[in-house]
Design a protein around this motif. Structure first.
Motif, PDB file in Angstrom:
ATOM      1  N   MET A 118     -12.529 -39.918  28.132  1.00 40.93           N
ATOM      2  CA  MET A 118     -11.151 -39.652  27.737  1.00 40.93           C
ATOM      3  C   MET A 118     -10.377 -40.954  27.684  1.00 40.93           C
ATOM      4  SD  MET A 118      -8.384 -37.334  29.747  1.00 40.93           S
ATOM      5  CE  MET A 118      -6.655 -37.436  29.326  1.00 40.93           C
ATOM      6  N   GLU A 119      -9.595 -41.153  26.594  1.00 37.73           N
ATOM      7  CA  GLU A 119      -8.842 -42.381  26.452  1.00 37.73           C
ATOM      8  C   GLU A 119      -7.534 -42.299  27.226  1.00 37.73           C
ATOM      9  OE1 GLU A 119      -8.199 -43.361  22.427  1.00 37.73           O
ATOM     10  OE2 GLU A 119     -10.313 -43.519  21.926  1.00 37.73           O
ATOM     11  N   HIS A 120      -7.202 -43.405  27.904  1.00 32.41           N
ATOM     12  CA  HIS A 120      -5.936 -43.472  28.616  1.00 32.41           C
ATOM     13  C   HIS A 120      -4.869 -44.025  27.674  1.00 32.41           C
ATOM     14  CE1 HIS A 120      -7.611 -42.504  32.536  1.00 32.41           C
ATOM     15  NE2 HIS A 120      -8.629 -43.299  32.233  1.00 32.41           N
ATOM     16  N   PRO A 121      -3.606 -43.567  27.830  1.00 33.60           N
ATOM     17  CA  PRO A 121      -2.551 -44.076  26.954  1.00 33.60           C
ATOM     18  C   PRO A 121      -2.325 -45.565  27.177  1.00 33.60           C
ATOM     19  CG  PRO A 121      -1.638 -42.773  28.753  1.00 33.60           C
ATOM     20  CD  PRO A 121      -3.116 -42.577  28.785  1.00 33.60           C
ATOM     21  N   THR A 122      -2.061 -46.285  26.101  1.00 33.83           N
ATOM     22  CA  THR A 122      -1.768 -47.709  26.191  1.00 33.83           C
ATOM     23  C   THR A 122      -0.313 -47.899  26.591  1.00 33.83           C
ATOM     24  OG1 THR A 122      -1.076 -47.862  23.877  1.00 33.83           O
ATOM     25  CG2 THR A 122      -3.438 -48.120  24.349  1.00 33.83           C
ATOM     26  N   ASP A 123       0.051 -49.162  26.887  1.00 31.77           N
ATOM     27  CA  ASP A 123       1.444 -49.455  27.218  1.00 31.77           C
ATOM     28  C   ASP A 123       2.372 -49.059  26.070  1.00 31.77           C
ATOM     29  OD1 ASP A 123       0.619 -50.405  29.633  1.00 31.77           O
ATOM     30  OD2 ASP A 123       0.790 -52.538  29.110  1.00 31.77           O
ATOM     31  N   ASP A 124       1.928 -49.315  24.845  1.00 29.15           N
ATOM     32  CA  ASP A 124       2.742 -48.952  23.682  1.00 29.15           C
ATOM     33  C   ASP A 124       2.933 -47.435  23.596  1.00 29.15           C
ATOM     34  OD1 ASP A 124       3.189 -51.522  22.847  1.00 29.15           O
ATOM     35  OD2 ASP A 124       1.494 -51.571  21.451  1.00 29.15           O
ATOM     36  N   ASP A 125       1.874 -46.675  23.917  1.00 26.00           N
ATOM     37  CA  ASP A 125       1.979 -45.217  23.899  1.00 26.00           C
ATOM     38  C   ASP A 125       3.035 -44.740  24.902  1.00 26.00           C
ATOM     39  OD1 ASP A 125      -0.013 -44.924  21.996  1.00 26.00           O
ATOM     40  OD2 ASP A 125      -1.606 -44.819  23.501  1.00 26.00           O
ATOM     41  N   VAL A 126       2.992 -45.325  26.108  1.00 24.28           N
ATOM     42  CA  VAL A 126       3.935 -44.935  27.155  1.00 24.28           C
ATOM     43  C   VAL A 126       5.363 -45.251  26.747  1.00 24.28           C
ATOM     44  CG1 VAL A 126       4.667 -45.377  29.528  1.00 24.28           C
ATOM     45  CG2 VAL A 126       2.229 -45.157  29.002  1.00 24.28           C
ATOM     46  N   LEU A 127       5.575 -46.460  26.212  1.00 28.99           N
ATOM     47  CA  LEU A 127       6.919 -46.871  25.792  1.00 28.99           C
ATOM     48  C   LEU A 127       7.418 -46.023  24.620  1.00 28.99           C
ATOM     49  CD1 LEU A 127       6.559 -50.753  26.048  1.00 28.99           C
ATOM     50  CD2 LEU A 127       7.861 -49.245  27.571  1.00 28.99           C
ATOM     51  N   ASP A 128       6.515 -45.669  23.710  1.00 29.17           N
ATOM     52  CA  ASP A 128       6.912 -44.842  22.572  1.00 29.17           C
ATOM     53  C   ASP A 128       7.353 -43.446  23.006  1.00 29.17           C
ATOM     54  OD1 ASP A 128       6.401 -46.884  20.821  1.00 29.17           O
ATOM     55  OD2 ASP A 128       4.403 -46.161  20.238  1.00 29.17           O
ATOM     56  N   ALA A 129       6.832 -42.979  24.128  1.00 28.65           N
ATOM     57  CA  ALA A 129       7.164 -41.636  24.602  1.00 28.65           C
ATOM     58  C   ALA A 129       8.497 -41.588  25.346  1.00 28.65           C
ATOM     59  CB  ALA A 129       6.053 -41.123  25.523  1.00 28.65           C
ATOM     60  N   VAL A 130       9.047 -42.742  25.732  1.00 26.05           N
ATOM     61  CA  VAL A 130      10.287 -42.768  26.517  1.00 26.05           C
ATOM     62  C   VAL A 130      11.465 -42.247  25.716  1.00 26.05           C
ATOM     63  CG1 VAL A 130      11.957 -44.259  27.686  1.00 26.05           C
ATOM     64  CG2 VAL A 130       9.513 -44.606  28.049  1.00 26.05           C
ATOM     65  N   GLY A 131      11.595 -42.681  24.450  1.00 23.12           N
ATOM     66  CA  GLY A 131      12.729 -42.266  23.621  1.00 23.12           C
ATOM     67  C   GLY A 131      12.849 -40.753  23.479  1.00 23.12           C
ATOM     68  N   ILE A 164      21.837 -40.525  36.139  1.00 27.57           N
ATOM     69  CA  ILE A 164      22.635 -39.505  35.455  1.00 27.57           C
ATOM     70  C   ILE A 164      21.843 -38.206  35.292  1.00 27.57           C
ATOM     71  CG2 ILE A 164      23.699 -38.876  33.248  1.00 27.57           C
ATOM     72  CD1 ILE A 164      25.370 -40.780  34.937  1.00 27.57           C
ATOM     73  N   TYR A 165      20.567 -38.330  34.916  1.00 30.59           N
ATOM     74  CA  TYR A 165      19.738 -37.150  34.691  1.00 30.59           C
ATOM     75  C   TYR A 165      19.166 -36.589  35.993  1.00 30.59           C
ATOM     76  CZ  TYR A 165      19.947 -38.525  29.775  1.00 30.59           C
ATOM     77  OH  TYR A 165      20.373 -38.845  28.520  1.00 30.59           O
ATOM     78  N   ASP A 166      19.346 -37.331  37.104  1.00 35.09           N
ATOM     79  CA  ASP A 166      18.888 -36.883  38.422  1.00 35.09           C
ATOM     80  C   ASP A 166      17.379 -36.628  38.429  1.00 35.09           C
ATOM     81  OD1 ASP A 166      19.101 -36.258  41.079  1.00 35.09           O
ATOM     82  OD2 ASP A 166      19.807 -34.208  40.766  1.00 35.09           O
ATOM     83  N   VAL A 167      16.619 -37.604  37.905  1.00 30.37           N
ATOM     84  CA  VAL A 167      15.159 -37.518  37.904  1.00 30.37           C
ATOM     85  C   VAL A 167      14.596 -38.845  38.414  1.00 30.37           C
ATOM     86  CG1 VAL A 167      15.060 -35.898  35.969  1.00 30.37           C
ATOM     87  CG2 VAL A 167      14.956 -38.345  35.520  1.00 30.37           C
ATOM     88  N   PRO A 168      13.394 -38.837  38.999  1.00 29.97           N
ATOM     89  CA  PRO A 168      12.774 -40.094  39.418  1.00 29.97           C
ATOM     90  C   PRO A 168      12.520 -40.982  38.204  1.00 29.97           C
ATOM     91  CG  PRO A 168      11.657 -38.204  40.413  1.00 29.97           C
ATOM     92  CD  PRO A 168      12.578 -37.665  39.364  1.00 29.97           C
ATOM     93  N   LEU A 169      12.601 -42.280  38.414  1.00 32.80           N
ATOM     94  CA  LEU A 169      12.396 -43.233  37.319  1.00 32.80           C
ATOM     95  C   LEU A 169      11.022 -43.063  36.670  1.00 32.80           C
ATOM     96  CD1 LEU A 169      13.547 -45.655  35.762  1.00 32.80           C
ATOM     97  CD2 LEU A 169      12.542 -47.148  37.501  1.00 32.80           C
ATOM     98  N   ASP A 170       9.993 -42.761  37.475  1.00 36.40           N
ATOM     99  CA  ASP A 170       8.655 -42.647  36.884  1.00 36.40           C
ATOM    100  C   ASP A 170       8.519 -41.414  35.999  1.00 36.40           C
ATOM    101  OD1 ASP A 170       8.655 -40.790  38.889  1.00 36.40           O
ATOM    102  OD2 ASP A 170       6.810 -41.465  39.851  1.00 36.40           O
ATOM    103  N   ASP A 171       9.469 -40.457  36.099  1.00 32.48           N
ATOM    104  CA  ASP A 171       9.453 -39.330  35.168  1.00 32.48           C
ATOM    105  C   ASP A 171       9.799 -39.786  33.755  1.00 32.48           C
ATOM    106  OD1 ASP A 171       8.771 -37.601  37.127  1.00 32.48           O
ATOM    107  OD2 ASP A 171      10.502 -36.286  36.923  1.00 32.48           O
ATOM    108  N   LEU A 172      10.575 -40.877  33.657  1.00 33.26           N
ATOM    109  CA  LEU A 172      10.977 -41.374  32.351  1.00 33.26           C
ATOM    110  C   LEU A 172       9.884 -42.217  31.702  1.00 33.26           C
ATOM    111  CD1 LEU A 172      14.670 -42.467  33.048  1.00 33.26           C
ATOM    112  CD2 LEU A 172      13.814 -40.262  32.255  1.00 33.26           C
TER     113      LEU A 172
END
Length: 202
Positions: free
Chosen positions: A1-14, A63-71
């Protein structure tokens, strides 16, 4: 199974930020006024035209009251898996089901089978607890009371009272627990409550 790249993670933040904002009914203008981040920057961040930075994400997490790693570390869209980290304490396993800071916390608690029932060792601490037995027979010692709860039964109590949870018959027990700080407790609404509210609104 492929793990997401840094670019994949950053693209999902928006998309994650946009979903959180819409879920909470906040406009870009309102978010800009609250965080001090310009509306154009927030818009570009949500659309992926601006790369997220710690300086931008910290006020949004508050503001969203979520842990940073959720973002930045949440599963990618379409991946339904949730990675839970069990906590072992007092010979029992607690699986956190919520990650929201403050308020009420939810856990699944697993009490392992023992060769024989354990002797109660009541403890006290600040807070309020609500529990529901899923499997097994739970022994709840609460002050002077000694109760046995079969599957399907629930209890709620102030944890400043001496209390202890264990197996009533040395078998394994599974239960759900909601725990809140003093003054924060679960609110259970019944059909009667809703009927009463409907009557008051007429």
């Amino acid at each position: 199974m492929e793990h997401p790249t840094d670019d994949d993670v950053l693209d999902a933040v928006g998309p994650q930020l946009r979903a959180l904002r819409r879920d909470r009914g906040i406009t870009l203008a309102g978010l800009a006024a609250t965080t001090g981040v310009s509306e154009s920057t927030l818009s570009r961040l949500e659309s992926g035209q601006r790369r997220p930075s710690l300086e931008l994400l910290l006020p949004l997490a508050r503001i969203y009251d979520v842990p940073l790693d959720d973002l930045v570390g949440a599963p990618r869209t379409g991946d339904p898996r949730i990675h839970l980290k069990p906590i072992k304490r007092f010979g029992m396993t607690f699986v956190p089901l919520s990650r929201r800071p403050g308020g009420v916390h939810a856990f699944k608690m697993l009490i392992p089978a023992q060769p024989r029932p354990l002797e109660p060792t009541p403890q006290t601490h600040e807070g309020f607890e609500w529990l529901y037995v899923l499997n097994g027979r739970l022994r709840l010692v609460l002050g002077e009371r000694d109760l046995t709860l079969p599957p399907g039964e629930a209890a709620e109590f102030d944890t400043s009272l001496p209390h202890w949870l264990g197996s009533a018959d040395a078998g394994a027990v599974e239960l759900l627990i909601l725990f809140g700080l003093q003054g924060v407790r679960a609110h259970v609404r019944t059909g009667a409550d809703r009927s009463s509210q409907a009557g008051n609104e007429r």
